[in-house]
Design an enzyme around this catalytic site. Structure first.
Site, PDB file in Angstrom:
ATOM      1  N   HIS A  97      -8.387   9.530  -5.903  1.00 43.59           N
ATOM      2  CA  HIS A  97      -8.044   8.377  -6.744  1.00 43.59           C
ATOM      3  C   HIS A  97      -9.336   7.740  -7.283  1.00 43.59           C
ATOM      4  O   HIS A  97     -10.347   7.674  -6.583  1.00 43.59           O
ATOM      5  CB  HIS A  97      -7.245   7.355  -5.934  1.00 43.59           C
ATOM      6  CG  HIS A  97      -6.602   6.329  -6.807  1.00 43.59           C
ATOM      7  ND1 HIS A  97      -7.305   5.274  -7.345  1.00 43.59           N
ATOM      8  CD2 HIS A  97      -5.334   6.218  -7.280  1.00 43.59           C
ATOM      9  CE1 HIS A  97      -6.494   4.550  -8.104  1.00 43.59           C
ATOM     10  NE2 HIS A  97      -5.289   5.109  -8.086  1.00 43.59           N
ATOM     11  N   GLU A 169      -4.660  10.098 -14.370  1.00 41.39           N
ATOM     12  CA  GLU A 169      -4.768   8.638 -14.436  1.00 41.39           C
ATOM     13  C   GLU A 169      -6.045   8.278 -15.184  1.00 41.39           C
ATOM     14  O   GLU A 169      -7.140   8.275 -14.586  1.00 41.39           O
ATOM     15  CB  GLU A 169      -4.854   8.041 -13.026  1.00 41.39           C
ATOM     16  CG  GLU A 169      -3.622   8.228 -12.181  1.00 41.39           C
ATOM     17  CD  GLU A 169      -3.491   7.139 -11.115  1.00 41.39           C
ATOM     18  OE1 GLU A 169      -2.459   6.473 -11.098  1.00 41.39           O
ATOM     19  OE2 GLU A 169      -4.431   6.950 -10.324  1.00 41.39           O
TER      20      GLU A 169
HETATM   21  P1  13P Z   1      -1.464   0.564 -12.103  1.00 40.41           P
HETATM   22  O1  13P Z   1      -0.038   1.028 -12.304  1.00 40.41           O
HETATM   23  O2  13P Z   1      -1.565  -0.760 -11.411  1.00 40.41           O
HETATM   24  O3  13P Z   1      -2.230   0.635 -13.372  1.00 40.41           O
HETATM   25  O4  13P Z   1      -2.138   1.603 -11.099  1.00 40.41           O
HETATM   26  C1  13P Z   1      -2.024   2.958 -11.333  1.00 40.41           C
HETATM   27  C2  13P Z   1      -2.601   3.659 -10.183  1.00 40.41           C
HETATM   28  O5  13P Z   1      -3.787   3.614  -9.945  1.00 40.41           O
HETATM   29  C3  13P Z   1      -1.679   4.397  -9.312  1.00 40.41           C
HETATM   30  O6  13P Z   1      -2.383   5.229  -8.443  1.00 40.41           O
END
Ligand code: 13P
Length: 255
Positions: A97, A169
């Site tokens: 992450h 992400e």
């Molecule tokens: P948000 O939905 O708060 O932007 O976070 C996404 C995330 O990092 C999920 O792992």
């Protein structure tokens, strides 16, 4: 046909004992309606054993962990091992992450070790990858994603991507309320899938590709409707129970 949408709630450092109980009680109550979805909750590790009490023989509600150590035992104060997670019936584990890369200085070597250890313990890695805003602006998405997948491909091979989830992400979209357009997300997912398909077409087709970064009740459907988006990794909107449930209902209603 698209895969069953997989919605994973990453609570990060949020929530409390009451919220984990309430969330799972509500999910269980609505499970008939939600059965077209695959749902996993990743609360802070300390809540997993409480959460486990509410996971019955549901076939679509799972628990996930937000992290795992790269070692299986030993003098690693504060860490949790893949063996321990497996002992508690955890199925999915988030690794790589952006917040762990940034605040815990995890590099590709550590992430590759974690990936390997999860595979050894039959846990499913949710490998997060994504680019900074400057790379987004420079259309570097393909290179950045490949750069983050390659260390694992090089060491563990394409076979290791069987029973694996990749969560795209974009770092600039996490917690900011900004998202790329659904078309951009589709293109990013297609890039990842096509890259893997150069190694093995069937593994590439079966790998679950989730999108994460400021997903909410308003944008979830547009994103999930993209053909290479198989699921969603939620952050903030998963810790507000009503918003979380409304996202699940919106997706479920559509199917
Ligand atoms: P948000 O939905 O708060 O932007 O976070 C996404 C995330 O990092 C999920 O792992």
């Amino acid at each position: 046909m698209k895969k069953i949408p997989f919605i994973l709630a990453n609570w990060k450092l949020n929530g409390n004992l009451l919220l984990i109980k309430q969330t799972l009680i509500r999910l269980n109550k609505e499970r008939n309606f939600l059965k077209k979805l695959k749902i996993a909750i990743a609360p802070p590790i300390i809540y997993l054993s409480e959460a486990q009490k509410y996971i019955y023989d549901n076939k679509n509600i799972y628990l996930a962990a937000q992290n795992v150590d790269a070692h299986i035992s030993g003098p690693f104060t504060g860490e949790i091992s893949a063996y321990m997670l497996q002992e508690f019936g955890i199925k999915y584990v988030i690794i790589g992450h952006a917040e762990r890369r940034q605040f815990h200085y995890e590099d590709y070597k550590v992430i590759t070790k974690k990936f390997l250890i999860l595979k050894q313990y039959n846990l499913i890695p949710v490998l997060c990858i994504g680019e900074l805003y400057k790379d987004y602006a420079n259309k570097e998405i393909r290179n950045i994603c490949i750069k983050q997948i390659n260390p694992i491909l090089d060491v563990l091979g394409i076979e290791s991507f069987k029973r694996t989830i990749i969560a795209y992400e974009p770092i600039w979209a996490i917690g900011t309320g900004k998202t790329p357009s659904p078309e951009y997300i589709q293109n990013a997912h297609l890039c990842i899938r096509s890259y893997l398909s150069q190694y093995d077409d069937s593994i590439a087709k079966n790998v679950v590709l989730q999108y994460g970064g400021s997903v909410n009740a308003n944008n979830v459907l547009k994103i999930l409707l993209q053909s290479d988006v198989d699921g969603i990794l939620l952050g903030k909107s998963s810790i507000h129970l009503n918003e979380f449930l409304s996202i699940l209902r919106i997706v479920s209603n559509f199917l």
